[in-house]
Design an enzyme around this catalytic site. Sequence first.
Site, short mmCIF file in Angstrom:
data_model
loop_
_atom_site.label_atom_id
_atom_site.label_comp_id
_atom_site.label_asym_id
_atom_site.label_seq_id
_atom_site.Cartn_x
_atom_site.Cartn_y
_atom_site.Cartn_z
N GLU A 39 0.76 -1.20 0.05
CA GLU A 39 -0.05 -0.03 -0.01
C GLU A 39 0.96 1.23 0.07
O GLU A 39 1.69 1.39 0.93
CB GLU A 39 -0.93 -0.16 1.44
CG GLU A 39 -1.86 1.06 1.14
CD GLU A 39 -2.60 1.52 2.56
OE1 GLU A 39 -2.61 0.45 3.33
OE2 GLU A 39 -3.29 2.40 2.51
N ARG A 51 5.40 -12.62 9.86
CA ARG A 51 6.11 -11.24 9.43
C ARG A 51 7.61 -11.31 10.11
O ARG A 51 7.89 -11.74 11.05
CB ARG A 51 5.32 -10.05 10.38
CG ARG A 51 4.31 -9.85 9.90
CD ARG A 51 3.42 -8.70 10.85
NE ARG A 51 4.01 -7.22 10.71
CZ ARG A 51 3.43 -6.57 9.89
NH1 ARG A 51 2.35 -6.95 9.04
NH2 ARG A 51 4.02 -5.24 9.66
N LYS A 100 4.75 0.83 9.57
CA LYS A 100 4.66 2.12 8.65
C LYS A 100 3.93 3.02 9.61
O LYS A 100 4.39 4.37 9.54
CB LYS A 100 4.08 1.98 7.42
CG LYS A 100 4.93 1.54 6.09
CD LYS A 100 4.07 1.25 5.00
CE LYS A 100 3.19 0.48 4.78
NZ LYS A 100 2.48 0.25 3.44
P1 ATP Z 1 2.97 -2.28 8.23
O1 ATP Z 1 1.95 -2.96 9.04
O2 ATP Z 1 4.10 -2.22 8.47
O3 ATP Z 1 2.51 -0.88 8.10
P2 ATP Z 1 1.73 -3.32 6.01
O4 ATP Z 1 1.80 -4.69 6.12
O5 ATP Z 1 0.54 -2.51 6.17
O6 ATP Z 1 2.94 -2.69 6.86
P3 ATP Z 1 1.78 -3.25 3.16
O7 ATP Z 1 2.08 -2.20 2.10
O8 ATP Z 1 0.30 -3.46 3.18
O9 ATP Z 1 2.36 -2.98 4.47
O10 ATP Z 1 2.63 -4.47 2.97
C1 ATP Z 1 2.89 -5.22 1.68
C2 ATP Z 1 3.21 -6.46 1.96
O11 ATP Z 1 4.48 -6.69 2.74
C3 ATP Z 1 2.06 -7.51 2.52
O12 ATP Z 1 1.98 -8.41 1.87
C4 ATP Z 1 2.60 -7.70 3.92
O13 ATP Z 1 2.19 -9.08 4.47
C5 ATP Z 1 4.26 -7.74 3.63
N1 ATP Z 1 4.82 -7.17 5.10
C6 ATP Z 1 4.80 -6.01 5.61
N2 ATP Z 1 5.14 -6.07 6.88
C7 ATP Z 1 6.13 -7.18 6.71
C8 ATP Z 1 7.00 -7.91 7.75
N3 ATP Z 1 7.42 -7.23 8.66
N4 ATP Z 1 7.70 -8.94 7.30
C9 ATP Z 1 7.07 -9.63 6.25
N5 ATP Z 1 6.25 -9.22 5.29
C10 ATP Z 1 5.58 -7.96 5.60
MG MG Z 2 -1.19 -3.03 5.24
#
Ligand code: ATP
Ligand code: MG
Length: 563
Positions: A42, A268, A278
């Site tokens: 995102e 994660r 984020k």
């Molecule tokens: P955050 O929770 O840190 O804000 P997010 O999951 O909202 O991150 P996205 O942009 O939605 O961020 O994530 C894109 C992809 O990266 C998703 O498939 C998510 O599952 C993966 N992802 C995010 N954080 C991690 C992590 N710490 N380890 C592995 N994969 C991750």
């Molecule tokens: Mg997300």
Amino acid sequence: MTTPPQSPDPAPRERSDFIRDIVAADLREGRVTQVVTRFPPEPNGYLHIGHPKSIALNFGIAEEFGGRCHLRFDDTNPVKEEQRYIDSIIEDVRWLGFDWGEHLYYASDYFPQLYAWALNLIEAGQAYVDDLTADEIREHRGTFTEPGRDSPWRDRPSAESLDLFKRMRAGEFPDGSRVLRARIDMASPNLNLRDPVLYRILRATHPRTGDEWCIYPLYDFAHGQSDAIEGITHSICTLEFEDHRPLYDWFLDNLPVPSRPRQYEFARLNITYTLLSKRFLARLVNEGHVRGWDDPRMPTVSALRRRGFPAEGVRNFLDAVGVGGKGQSAVEVEMLDHAVRDVLNRSTQRRFGVLHPLKLVIENYPEGQVEELEVINNPEDATAGTRRLPFSRELLIERDDFMEDPPGKFFRLAPGREVRLRYAYFVTCTGVVKDESGEIVELRCTYDPATRGGDAPDGRKPKGTLHWLSAEHAVPAEVRVYDRLFIRPDPGAEGDPVDDLNPDSETVLDGCLVEAGLAELPVGETVQFERLGYFCPDPDSGPGRLVFNRTLGLKDSWAKAKG
Ligand code: ATP
Ligand code: MG
């Protein structure tokens, strides 16, 4: 010898984990003919070091199994999304070494299709327009122990919902006044199935679709359908989406989608002394705890790049961590540093820099004479060659390489003692000059001309070898030395993570001196300052101003401190 059974995966796999096992089995058993994965960020912030785990997994699987991986922006929430985040994510994924070819997509490209599918659901009696407020919807949702309650609008005729939804889209109603919900099961033990919201009214300019839409689909209504439109076979996401999988499947089962992806979840990545969220990282930026998303103390990909971490080191770290299902615990941050040092040790050129300079005058060296001494660029890599460094009567050495009254294990310079100046000569300290406050401002030495190049003809070997610079030829630099951003391994475990920030996460050293040739080093290219660590020029450098980041020290000083 018998021929092994035919398999699209003949070579033993270099990487193995439960997701790769599933992919291999799907190919072997013909459920899938070509693997298609995607990385779906995102664009509401910069990527952090957790994201490359997902990137390496999705792109890695596609590559290893002869498939393809899409980069798809999940841009369904225009309130938080910005073009600069899209740009930085593209840069980061490229930098990490992955390539989506022509397969760059945006969930917003599918807004018309998603809208059409929403109409299908309404016509089928599987979705309805709800006039409850957001608070009322929350109250009706129930809890883990209590079932939800039906909205009074749940059974309104399809035709009425259809009309209202079209008018929502046409902009007839104010923001937040109505939503479209799926009509699933208000008593489901899975809260995600209690008539989830599919669309909301939101007047916000979208980075790509501008003001074309005033209703936006929620993530759950966009994600699986986007996967289906793109022919994704394995939709790999993190474990927090496990409870969303029944909803993911419900949409695919109830819509005329062109393909049937499956969702798989992995753990994660979490790292000690680090917070990967984020939302929290945005807070650090907005509240000014760091200078920006790419402040080298941040755990973002752009910060690591700015700090001089090589992409190869990050990839090797992720390989060492593996994939992991449920219950994977936080990985020690030392593991990342170790993987990075490993690459830097092999690949970086050595240079001389003095962080805390102390003047050293060689009394028996001719005044005005300058010699060019040959210096090895990388002892780990013969192809890196040599360079020439000027040597003269007035030198600079590291202040803590001298002690007036050294304890037993101090093998560097002290009164009356001889040390080697690396690649140059042996010098012996003959005197110390102090200012009125008693601080040492200069060392007096003699040198042995027979030791040119750093070896004595009589074979004597001083215990200490120091780095040095010729005072008149060195150039000034600012050096930023970083430490962990947090003081505890589990920031935020006992309250606000901001309270766990390390007040000494950055030390700015003014008045450092480096080899003149370093003024030419491109931003982001890391070198080793001999005996000190790895450093790279920061983008804050400019004409007449050199700023270096310390990427890492040579050794893990924390492990040493812990004993
Ligand atoms: P955050 O929770 O840190 O804000 P997010 O999951 O909202 O991150 P996205 O942009 O939605 O961020 O994530 C894109 C992809 O990266 C998703 O498939 C998510 O599952 C993966 N992802 C995010 N954080 C991690 C992590 N710490 N380890 C592995 N994969 C991750
Ligand atoms: Mg997300």
